[in-house]
Design a protein around this motif. Sequence first.
Motif, PDB file in Angstrom:
ATOM      1  N   TYR A 181       0.869  -1.171   0.000  1.00  0.00           N
ATOM      2  CA  TYR A 181       0.000   0.000   0.000  1.00  0.00           C
ATOM      3  C   TYR A 181       0.903   1.216   0.000  1.00  0.00           C
ATOM      4  O   TYR A 181       1.844   1.286   0.798  1.00  0.00           O
ATOM      5  CB  TYR A 181      -0.900   0.034   1.227  1.00  0.00           C
ATOM      6  N   GLN A 182       0.635   2.196  -0.857  1.00  0.00           N
ATOM      7  CA  GLN A 182       1.545   3.326  -1.025  1.00  0.00           C
ATOM      8  C   GLN A 182       0.784   4.649  -0.940  1.00  0.00           C
ATOM      9  O   GLN A 182      -0.276   4.810  -1.549  1.00  0.00           O
ATOM     10  CB  GLN A 182       2.240   3.199  -2.379  1.00  0.00           C
ATOM     11  N   TYR A 183       1.346   5.585  -0.180  1.00  0.00           N
ATOM     12  CA  TYR A 183       0.690   6.873   0.070  1.00  0.00           C
ATOM     13  C   TYR A 183       1.700   7.999  -0.080  1.00  0.00           C
ATOM     14  O   TYR A 183       2.839   7.851   0.357  1.00  0.00           O
ATOM     15  CB  TYR A 183       0.116   6.867   1.501  1.00  0.00           C
ATOM     16  N   PRO A 184       1.324   9.130  -0.704  1.00  0.00           N
ATOM     17  CA  PRO A 184       0.035   9.453  -1.308  1.00  0.00           C
ATOM     18  C   PRO A 184      -0.168   8.740  -2.654  1.00  0.00           C
ATOM     19  O   PRO A 184       0.783   8.239  -3.250  1.00  0.00           O
ATOM     20  CB  PRO A 184       0.110  10.972  -1.513  1.00  0.00           C
ATOM     21  N   SER A 185      -1.375   8.766  -3.148  1.00  0.00           N
ATOM     22  CA  SER A 185      -1.694   8.127  -4.418  1.00  0.00           C
ATOM     23  C   SER A 185      -1.063   8.873  -5.587  1.00  0.00           C
ATOM     24  O   SER A 185      -0.895  10.093  -5.557  1.00  0.00           O
ATOM     25  CB  SER A 185      -3.211   8.090  -4.603  1.00  0.00           C
ATOM     26  N   ASN A 186      -0.752   8.105  -6.630  1.00  0.00           N
ATOM     27  CA  ASN A 186      -0.256   8.683  -7.877  1.00  0.00           C
ATOM     28  C   ASN A 186      -1.367   8.924  -8.895  1.00  0.00           C
ATOM     29  O   ASN A 186      -1.090   9.358 -10.017  1.00  0.00           O
ATOM     30  CB  ASN A 186       0.790   7.759  -8.508  1.00  0.00           C
ATOM     31  N   LEU A 187      -2.605   8.641  -8.530  1.00  0.00           N
ATOM     32  CA  LEU A 187      -3.708   8.833  -9.470  1.00  0.00           C
ATOM     33  C   LEU A 187      -3.888  10.312  -9.823  1.00  0.00           C
ATOM     34  O   LEU A 187      -3.672  11.186  -8.974  1.00  0.00           O
ATOM     35  CB  LEU A 187      -5.008   8.312  -8.862  1.00  0.00           C
ATOM     36  N   PRO A 188      -4.294  10.603 -11.062  1.00  0.00           N
ATOM     37  CA  PRO A 188      -4.560  12.001 -11.443  1.00  0.00           C
ATOM     38  C   PRO A 188      -5.614  12.621 -10.534  1.00  0.00           C
ATOM     39  O   PRO A 188      -6.541  11.942 -10.061  1.00  0.00           O
ATOM     40  CB  PRO A 188      -5.075  11.877 -12.883  1.00  0.00           C
ATOM     41  N   ALA A 189      -5.500  13.919 -10.305  1.00  0.00           N
ATOM     42  CA  ALA A 189      -6.407  14.623  -9.399  1.00  0.00           C
ATOM     43  C   ALA A 189      -7.865  14.509  -9.848  1.00  0.00           C
ATOM     44  O   ALA A 189      -8.763  14.364  -9.016  1.00  0.00           O
ATOM     45  CB  ALA A 189      -5.997  16.088  -9.295  1.00  0.00           C
ATOM     46  N   ASP A 190      -8.118  14.560 -11.161  1.00  0.00           N
ATOM     47  CA  ASP A 190      -9.499  14.493 -11.633  1.00  0.00           C
ATOM     48  C   ASP A 190     -10.106  13.115 -11.398  1.00  0.00           C
ATOM     49  O   ASP A 190     -11.308  12.993 -11.120  1.00  0.00           O
ATOM     50  CB  ASP A 190      -9.582  14.866 -13.119  1.00  0.00           C
ATOM     51  N   VAL A 191      -9.283  12.072 -11.450  1.00  0.00           N
ATOM     52  CA  VAL A 191      -9.766  10.719 -11.175  1.00  0.00           C
ATOM     53  C   VAL A 191     -10.123  10.592  -9.699  1.00  0.00           C
ATOM     54  O   VAL A 191     -11.170  10.042  -9.338  1.00  0.00           O
ATOM     55  CB  VAL A 191      -8.711   9.673 -11.569  1.00  0.00           C
ATOM     56  N   GLN A 192      -9.262  11.110  -8.845  1.00  0.00           N
ATOM     57  CA  GLN A 192      -9.552  11.084  -7.409  1.00  0.00           C
ATOM     58  C   GLN A 192     -10.837  11.853  -7.107  1.00  0.00           C
ATOM     59  O   GLN A 192     -11.646  11.424  -6.266  1.00  0.00           O
ATOM     60  CB  GLN A 192      -8.383  11.689  -6.629  1.00  0.00           C
ATOM     61  N   HIS A 193     -11.045  12.972  -7.804  1.00  0.00           N
ATOM     62  CA  HIS A 193     -12.253  13.772  -7.577  1.00  0.00           C
ATOM     63  C   HIS A 193     -13.505  12.991  -7.965  1.00  0.00           C
ATOM     64  O   HIS A 193     -14.524  13.041  -7.249  1.00  0.00           O
ATOM     65  CB  HIS A 193     -12.171  15.072  -8.375  1.00  0.00           C
ATOM     66  N   ARG A 194     -13.455  12.250  -9.064  1.00  0.00           N
ATOM     67  CA  ARG A 194     -14.602  11.446  -9.481  1.00  0.00           C
ATOM     68  C   ARG A 194     -14.907  10.371  -8.442  1.00  0.00           C
ATOM     69  O   ARG A 194     -16.073  10.076  -8.150  1.00  0.00           O
ATOM     70  CB  ARG A 194     -14.327  10.822 -10.843  1.00  0.00           C
ATOM     71  N   MET A 195     -13.857   9.784  -7.887  1.00  0.00           N
ATOM     72  CA  MET A 195     -14.050   8.762  -6.850  1.00  0.00           C
ATOM     73  C   MET A 195     -14.680   9.365  -5.596  1.00  0.00           C
ATOM     74  O   MET A 195     -15.556   8.765  -4.967  1.00  0.00           O
ATOM     75  CB  MET A 195     -12.712   8.114  -6.510  1.00  0.00           C
ATOM     76  N   ILE A 196     -14.232  10.559  -5.249  1.00  0.00           N
ATOM     77  CA  ILE A 196     -14.779  11.230  -4.063  1.00  0.00           C
ATOM     78  C   ILE A 196     -16.260  11.546  -4.268  1.00  0.00           C
ATOM     79  O   ILE A 196     -17.085  11.348  -3.359  1.00  0.00           O
ATOM     80  CB  ILE A 196     -13.974  12.507  -3.745  1.00  0.00           C
ATOM     81  N   GLU A 197     -16.616  12.027  -5.449  1.00  0.00           N
ATOM     82  CA  GLU A 197     -18.029  12.327  -5.728  1.00  0.00           C
ATOM     83  C   GLU A 197     -18.885  11.068  -5.634  1.00  0.00           C
ATOM     84  O   GLU A 197     -19.982  11.089  -5.071  1.00  0.00           O
ATOM     85  CB  GLU A 197     -18.166  12.947  -7.123  1.00  0.00           C
ATOM     86  N   ALA A 198     -18.394   9.961  -6.177  1.00  0.00           N
ATOM     87  CA  ALA A 198     -19.138   8.699  -6.114  1.00  0.00           C
ATOM     88  C   ALA A 198     -19.278   8.233  -4.666  1.00  0.00           C
ATOM     89  O   ALA A 198     -20.340   7.736  -4.258  1.00  0.00           O
ATOM     90  CB  ALA A 198     -18.436   7.633  -6.953  1.00  0.00           C
ATOM     91  N   THR A 199     -18.220   8.409  -3.895  1.00  0.00           N
ATOM     92  CA  THR A 199     -18.247   8.020  -2.486  1.00  0.00           C
ATOM     93  C   THR A 199     -19.303   8.806  -1.724  1.00  0.00           C
ATOM     94  O   THR A 199     -20.060   8.251  -0.918  1.00  0.00           O
ATOM     95  CB  THR A 199     -16.865   8.248  -1.851  1.00  0.00           C
ATOM     96  N   GLN A 200     -19.361  10.085  -1.964  1.00  0.00           N
ATOM     97  CA  GLN A 200     -20.345  10.920  -1.281  1.00  0.00           C
ATOM     98  C   GLN A 200     -21.763  10.465  -1.596  1.00  0.00           C
ATOM     99  O   GLN A 200     -22.624  10.379  -0.704  1.00  0.00           O
ATOM    100  CB  GLN A 200     -20.133  12.386  -1.664  1.00  0.00           C
ATOM    101  N   LYS A 201     -22.018  10.128  -2.859  1.00  0.00           N
ATOM    102  CA  LYS A 201     -23.352   9.677  -3.240  1.00  0.00           C
ATOM    103  C   LYS A 201     -23.742   8.387  -2.521  1.00  0.00           C
ATOM    104  O   LYS A 201     -24.826   8.277  -1.954  1.00  0.00           O
ATOM    105  CB  LYS A 201     -23.413   9.438  -4.759  1.00  0.00           C
ATOM    106  N   VAL A 202     -22.836   7.402  -2.525  1.00  0.00           N
ATOM    107  CA  VAL A 202     -23.197   6.087  -2.009  1.00  0.00           C
ATOM    108  C   VAL A 202     -23.272   6.077  -0.483  1.00  0.00           C
ATOM    109  O   VAL A 202     -24.153   5.440   0.106  1.00  0.00           O
ATOM    110  CB  VAL A 202     -22.239   5.004  -2.547  1.00  0.00           C
ATOM    111  N   MET A 203     -22.393   6.814   0.196  1.00  0.00           N
ATOM    112  CA  MET A 203     -22.412   6.804   1.661  1.00  0.00           C
ATOM    113  C   MET A 203     -23.648   7.531   2.209  1.00  0.00           C
ATOM    114  O   MET A 203     -24.228   7.110   3.210  1.00  0.00           O
ATOM    115  CB  MET A 203     -21.135   7.427   2.222  1.00  0.00           C
ATOM    116  N   VAL A 204     -24.046   8.614   1.553  1.00  0.00           N
ATOM    117  CA  VAL A 204     -25.272   9.310   1.957  1.00  0.00           C
ATOM    118  C   VAL A 204     -26.481   8.415   1.698  1.00  0.00           C
ATOM    119  O   VAL A 204     -27.402   8.321   2.515  1.00  0.00           O
ATOM    120  CB  VAL A 204     -25.408  10.649   1.207  1.00  0.00           C
TER     121      VAL A 204
END
Length: 431
Positions: free
Chosen positions: A245-268
């Motif tokens: 497991y490696q931190y911080p992530s190397n994923l592009p910022a826009d990809v991380q943002h899409r994941m965060i938006e999806a997370t917010q939808k499903v957790m709510v």
Amino acid sequence: MVKIIFVVGLDDFHLAQLQEVQSSDQYRFHTLLSYQEIKRVKRFPVQELLEHAQRVLLEFDGTVDAVIGFWDFPVSTTLPLIRDEIGLEGPSLISVLKCEHKYWSRLLQKEVIPELVPPFQKIYPFREDAVAQCTLDFPFWLKPVKSVLSHLGFLIRDTREFETSLDIIRKNIARYAEPFNLILSKAELPEGIRAVDGYHCIAEGLISHGQQCTLEGYVYKGSVHIYGVIDSLRDSIHSSTFTRYQYPSNLPADVQHRMIEATQKVMVHIGYDNAPFNIEFYWNEDKNTIHLLEINTRISKSHCPLFKLVDGEYHHKVLIDLALGQRPDFPYRQGPMKVAAKFMVRAFQDGRVVAVPGKKDIRQVEQKFPGTEVLVHIQEGMRLSELFDQDSYSFEIAALYMGADSHEQLSANYQTALAMLPFKIESHEDR
């Protein structure tokens, strides 16, 4: 005023981390069953845990301010019951089960983020026609609706592998199914979910093409927050087996943002609140698509040292703040390292342990690479097959938590450290 915090599944390694978090002098930690008693057992003692917790907490001479845990099953799913018994706030049992029952969780995810969910189907492995009942095309993943660390998870590429995997699952699924069913019995479940108990599996289409990552976050009074993204790197041969497991992530910022938006939808949508969680995704770079893998209702203990090295604090702090009813106050990039990783040292065949690193070996590694922590999971004389809850393709024999100023330096340091640790495992072929 000192806060009294009980910890389910406490061990020395994580107690040391808890005692280093900010304001730790204001906390007193008490064990509510040890790690050995709750995790290193052939049968998970769920009923005993609930009865013991109720007795200890109600008889405690003083105020119990919080009950926390950072292990997966059965800790994560029993915490709502323990807290409710003594009137402490936290996520409801139903919301936790909506995350951790893999089939139920997929149904709910599909309602709000259908494009991120693979095709899936429930499978009852004890049906004689289980293979014929499956409508998914090969290849797909098969796993119980409740397990951990890819335990009893299999990549199914043809009918023969399907039948072989079902046979293994039938023989071993009770370890999780029985205690999970006990917890399910304490919740008011929808009729369609009540019938899909712990003895069921889920088959899922492949989404593992690409890079996997985990978002660590929490929900506080209905608001979803993400405070870290960690890359999960896998073995090139067995795609279910993690190497680090490696931190911080190397994923592009826009990809991380899409994941965060999806997370917010499903957790709510699930209704999970006032507690931490982590959620796993895949990003397919070629297609620029993301898919949700699973949700865990806890912090990842594996990520704690990584946050300490990079951000300057173990994220036990998030867990404690939420358990005490406070909005978490977590630092960002205030640690001594720019990157950090948990490396999993693995063996890919069974064998007898002939030698393991001693305290002197470990101390030399930790002195050579400041900030490093070494955990050895095996003992001389044991067989690797005696380890509990391993994935279907390997045995994790040790873990190294390390930090550095670059990914290249981190990888080089790990190889040097590994060479300093004398593991010796005698396989059947060695004899």
